[in-house]
Design an enzyme around this catalytic site. Structure first.
Site, mmCIF file in Angstrom:
data_model
loop_
_atom_site.group_PDB
_atom_site.id
_atom_site.type_symbol
_atom_site.label_atom_id
_atom_site.label_comp_id
_atom_site.label_asym_id
_atom_site.label_seq_id
_atom_site.Cartn_x
_atom_site.Cartn_y
_atom_site.Cartn_z
ATOM 1 N N PRO A 164 0.822 -1.269 -0.084
ATOM 2 C CA PRO A 164 -0.042 0.074 0.081
ATOM 3 C C PRO A 164 0.999 1.170 -0.151
ATOM 4 O O PRO A 164 0.593 2.122 0.985
ATOM 5 C CB PRO A 164 -0.964 -0.127 1.322
ATOM 6 N N CYS A 165 1.462 1.524 -0.989
ATOM 7 C CA CYS A 165 2.091 2.885 -1.290
ATOM 8 C C CYS A 165 1.236 3.850 -1.251
ATOM 9 O O CYS A 165 1.585 5.248 -0.937
ATOM 10 C CB CYS A 165 2.943 2.825 -2.452
ATOM 11 N N HIS A 166 0.017 4.000 -1.395
ATOM 12 C CA HIS A 166 -1.306 4.737 -1.540
ATOM 13 C C HIS A 166 -1.187 5.369 -0.150
ATOM 14 O O HIS A 166 -1.980 6.424 0.030
ATOM 15 C CB HIS A 166 -2.591 4.222 -2.118
#
Length: 195
Positions: A164-166
Site C-alpha cells: 500500500p504505497c497509496h
C-alpha cells in the site's frame, strides 16, 4: 486430402488456451503467469512467479510494456494463466468490497532491490485506514533523511494496491504522486477511510 481450414469457435479456443496453460504449468514451463481483472480503479494486470505475486500494474502503465519488463527482468517464459492468480484476484475483490484489510498472498519483491525494496517491504506495516508521511516511512526504515528516496520507492512500487504505497502522503497531508494516478490514490484512501 482436404486442406480446408475449419474455424474454431471462441468457446473451444478458450478451452484449448486453458488446457495449454495448465499443461505448461504442470511441466514447469511457466516462470511468470499473468491475468487481468476489473476493479474500481480500472483494469489491473496481476503477475506471479512460483515465489509469489511479482507485479500489479495499472492499465495506464501499458500492460504490454509491463509484460516486456517482466520478460527482461524475470523470464521470457510468460503465459496468461489465470488460475494461478485466482487467490490474488479473490483477495483484491475482497479488499474492494471492504471485507479484507490485509493481503495474505505471498509476495515476490524481485522487481526491486536495495533501499527501494526495504521501503516496499515496510509499506504493508502501515495499517488499513492509516497513513504515514514520506518522512515517517524514512524513519521507520532507518534512514530519516531519505524522504525523497522513499517517494521514489513508492513511485516505483511494482505491487501497488497490495503493497500500500497509496497510504504514504506528503508531510502536509497532500497526496504526492501515485503510479495509478491521483484519482486511483484518492479512491483507495476513501475506500479505507484513511486518516
Amino acid at each position: 486430402m482436404d486442406n480446408t481450414l475449419f474455424p474454431i469457435d471462441s468457446a473451444t479456443l478458450t478451452e484449448l488456451k486453458a488446457r495449454l496453460a495448465v499443461e505448461a504449468q504442470e511441466r514447469g514451463l511457466v516462470d511468470v503467469a499473468y491475468r487481468t481483472i476489473d476493479t474500481p480503479v480500472g483494469p489491473l494486470l496481476l503477475a506471479a512467479t512460483e515465489a509469489g505475486l511479482v507485479r500489479v500494474a495499472y492499465e495506464k502503465e501499458d500492460f504490454s510494456a509491463v509484460l516486456d519488463s517482466l520478460a527482461s527482468k524475470i523470464s521470457p517464459r510468460i503465459l496468461k494463466a489465470p488460475r494461478r492468480l485466482d487467490p490474488v484476484a479473490e483477495e483484491i475483490d475482497e479488499y474492494f468490497s471492504g471485507t479484507r484489510l490485509t493481503f495474505d498472498v505471498p509476495l515476490d519483491f524481485s522487481m526491486s532491490s536495495g533501499f527501494r525494496q526495504s521501503v516496499q517491504r515496510y509499506l504493508p506495516h502501515i495499517k488499513y485506514g492509516h497513513t504515514e508521511s514520506y518522512k515517517e516511512v524514512a524513519e521507520h526504515v532507518g534512514n530519516p533523511k531519505a524522504s525523497r528516496a522513499v517517494g521514489t520507492a513508492c513511485a516505483t512500487n511494482p505491487l501497488p494496491v497490495v503493497v500500500p504505497c497509496h497510504r504514504v502522503l506528503r508531510s502536509d497531508g497532500s497526496l504526492g504522486g501515485y503510479i495509478g494516478g491521483l484519482e486511483a490514490k484518492t479512491t483507495l484512501l476513501n475506500l479505507e477511510n484513511a486518516a
